[in-house]
Design an enzyme around this catalytic site. Structure first.
Site, short mmCIF file in Angstrom:
data_model
loop_
_atom_site.label_atom_id
_atom_site.label_comp_id
_atom_site.label_asym_id
_atom_site.label_seq_id
_atom_site.Cartn_x
_atom_site.Cartn_y
_atom_site.Cartn_z
N GLY A 1 -27.58 18.08 -26.36
CA GLY A 1 -27.26 16.74 -25.88
C GLY A 1 -27.63 16.49 -24.43
O GLY A 1 -27.83 15.34 -24.04
N GLU B 1 -25.32 23.91 -25.68
CA GLU B 1 -26.61 24.49 -26.07
C GLU B 1 -27.68 23.69 -25.32
O GLU B 1 -28.07 22.63 -25.77
CB GLU B 1 -26.80 24.36 -27.58
CG GLU B 1 -25.74 25.12 -28.37
CD GLU B 1 -25.63 24.62 -29.80
OE1 GLU B 1 -26.59 24.05 -30.33
OE2 GLU B 1 -24.55 24.81 -30.39
N GLY C 1 -30.91 24.06 -24.46
CA GLY C 1 -32.31 24.47 -24.53
C GLY C 1 -33.27 23.44 -23.98
O GLY C 1 -34.15 23.76 -23.18
N ARG C 2 -33.10 22.18 -24.38
CA ARG C 2 -34.03 21.15 -23.93
C ARG C 2 -34.01 21.04 -22.40
O ARG C 2 -35.06 20.94 -21.77
CB ARG C 2 -33.65 19.79 -24.53
CG ARG C 2 -34.59 18.66 -24.10
CD ARG C 2 -33.93 17.30 -24.29
NE ARG C 2 -33.44 17.10 -25.63
CZ ARG C 2 -34.09 16.45 -26.60
NH1 ARG C 2 -35.24 15.90 -26.35
NH2 ARG C 2 -33.54 16.32 -27.78
N ARG D 1 -42.50 14.08 -31.29
CA ARG D 1 -41.43 13.18 -30.84
C ARG D 1 -41.83 11.71 -30.75
O ARG D 1 -41.10 10.84 -31.22
CB ARG D 1 -40.84 13.65 -29.51
CG ARG D 1 -40.20 15.03 -29.56
CD ARG D 1 -39.48 15.36 -28.24
NE ARG D 1 -38.27 14.61 -28.08
CZ ARG D 1 -38.08 13.66 -27.20
NH1 ARG D 1 -39.05 13.33 -26.35
NH2 ARG D 1 -36.95 13.02 -27.12
N TYR E 1 -39.61 9.47 -33.34
CA TYR E 1 -38.59 8.51 -32.95
C TYR E 1 -38.96 7.69 -31.72
O TYR E 1 -38.11 7.35 -30.91
CB TYR E 1 -37.18 9.11 -32.81
CG TYR E 1 -37.05 10.56 -32.45
CD1 TYR E 1 -36.37 11.42 -33.30
CD2 TYR E 1 -37.55 11.08 -31.26
CE1 TYR E 1 -36.21 12.75 -32.98
CE2 TYR E 1 -37.39 12.41 -30.93
CZ TYR E 1 -36.71 13.24 -31.80
OH TYR E 1 -36.55 14.55 -31.48
N CYS F 1 -53.89 10.63 -40.11
CA CYS F 1 -53.93 9.36 -40.85
C CYS F 1 -52.51 8.79 -40.97
O CYS F 1 -51.99 8.57 -42.05
CB CYS F 1 -54.57 9.56 -42.21
SG CYS F 1 -53.71 10.74 -43.24
N GLU F 2 -51.89 8.63 -39.81
CA GLU F 2 -50.59 7.98 -39.71
C GLU F 2 -50.67 7.09 -38.48
O GLU F 2 -51.01 7.56 -37.39
CB GLU F 2 -49.46 9.02 -39.48
CG GLU F 2 -49.22 9.97 -40.62
CD GLU F 2 -48.65 9.29 -41.85
OE1 GLU F 2 -48.16 8.16 -41.75
OE2 GLU F 2 -48.74 9.90 -42.94
#
Ligand SMILES: Cc1ncc(COP(=O)(O)O)c(C=O)c1O
Length: 309
Positions: free
Chosen positions: A115, A155, A157-158, A193, A197, A224-225
């Site tokens: 978070g 946590e 990590g990010r 990412r 989102y 192809c997105e």
């Protein structure tokens, strides 16, 4: 073991496993109306269990004689503001008290999940970590009397790795249609990412730090997105084919979220040491890697032939 659901108790029973330490993941549901862009409203999020189910898990652990019981949650992600982070802490302190009141169990640790965000946009400030620590201490003193041996943890990590990774890619195409596009040799299989989102990642062009940002581009990969875009309508300096484009803050949820869609091969990783020297710590994938898990007659010979050619 951190159980995400009460049904996991059946799995442990079936396998005759009684862990020395156990933890249960809480989902507050409608009790916490606040949503989070990445995780969603707790009520609509797949993670964790209800309070009632969590109490059943505590009963089970007590019955099995497990004395090291923890609680866990993760209701927000990429959060920069203290109220959201402290809100999680406060909620979990309340839960610890409720468990003690109802079940006579003093939890050994409380894990607030991830978070802690990072400033992906240049105008954003990093999380006030000292303020977070101070706020957590105040809440602990206020709500956690008699929990002197309960560990608390995040946590993070990010927050630790996110800002220190960069995806370096080359401009290999341009096209001018209804918008101006720069096509690069990376794609969302290297960094998911933005496509997944709509996450913002800062983009700079090597050697053009001081050039005016007088062009507006969609910087896109080759999948192809249509969501395979690292930047949408982003003001940037003029980009020429061959320019190196740096996508910032890819040290978390970057390579590790990578995949092979459209036959794309995962990129190498380079570690930059403190003294400036560089070391390749992961090689580029090859076609052989892509086909390594396939198994049918003559495949290996054919793949070797294609790779060689
Ligand atoms: C249990 C758990 N911890 C930590 C994280 C990472 O969270 P963040 O990157 O928001 O810090 C996740 C992400 O999904 C998670 O599920």
């Amino acid at each position: 073991i951190n159980l995400d659901d009460v049904s996991n108790l059946d799995d442990l029973d079936r396998l005759h496993i009684v862990p020395e330490k156990i933890c249960f993941r809480y989902n507050p549901g409608p009790e916490l109306a606040r949503g989070n862009a990445i995780i969603g409203k707790p009520e609509e999020a797949k993670y964790g269990m209800t309070k009632e189910q969590l109490m059943t898990c505590v009963d089970w652990a007590k019955k099995k004689g497990i004395s090291y019981i923890g609680i866990h949650t993760m209701v927000i992600s990429a959060e920069l503001e203290l109220p959201g982070l402290l809100g999680t802490i406060s909620m979990m302190f309340d839960l610890a008290n409720e468990i003690r009141d109802k079940k006579g169990v003093t939890v050994s640790f409380i894990d607030f999940g991830g978070g802690i965000g990072i400033p992906y946009r240049p105008e954003q400030d990093p999380v006030d970590i000292e303020g977070l620590g101070e706020g957590a201490r105040k809440l602990f003193e206020e709500k956690m009397k008699g929990f002197d041996h309960t560990r608390i943890c995040f946590e993070c990590g990010r927050a630790i790795t996110g800002p220190y990774g960069f995806l370096v890619t080359k401009a290999i195409h341009y096209k001018h249609i209804y918008r101006d596009y720069i096509g690069v040799d990376a794609c969302m299989a290297d960094l998911m990412r933005p496509g997944m989102y709509g996450a913002y990642h800062h983009v700079t062009v090597l050697g053009k730090a001081d050039a005016p940002k007088d062009h507006v581009y969609d910087v896109v990969g080759s999948l192809c997105e249509n969501c395979d875009k690292f930047a949408i309508q982003r003001p940037l300096p003029e980009i020429k084919t061959g320019d190196l484009i740096v996508i910032h803050d890819t040290g978390a949820h970057g390579h590790s979220m990578g995949y092979n869609y459209n036959g794309r091969l995962r990129h190498q990783e380079i570690l930059v040491h403190e003294n400036g020297s560089v070391q390749q710590i992961r090689r580029n994938e090859t076609l052989f890697d892509l086909f390594a898990t396939l198994d049918f007659p003559n495949l290996k010979e054919n793949t070797a032939k294609v790779t060689k050619e």
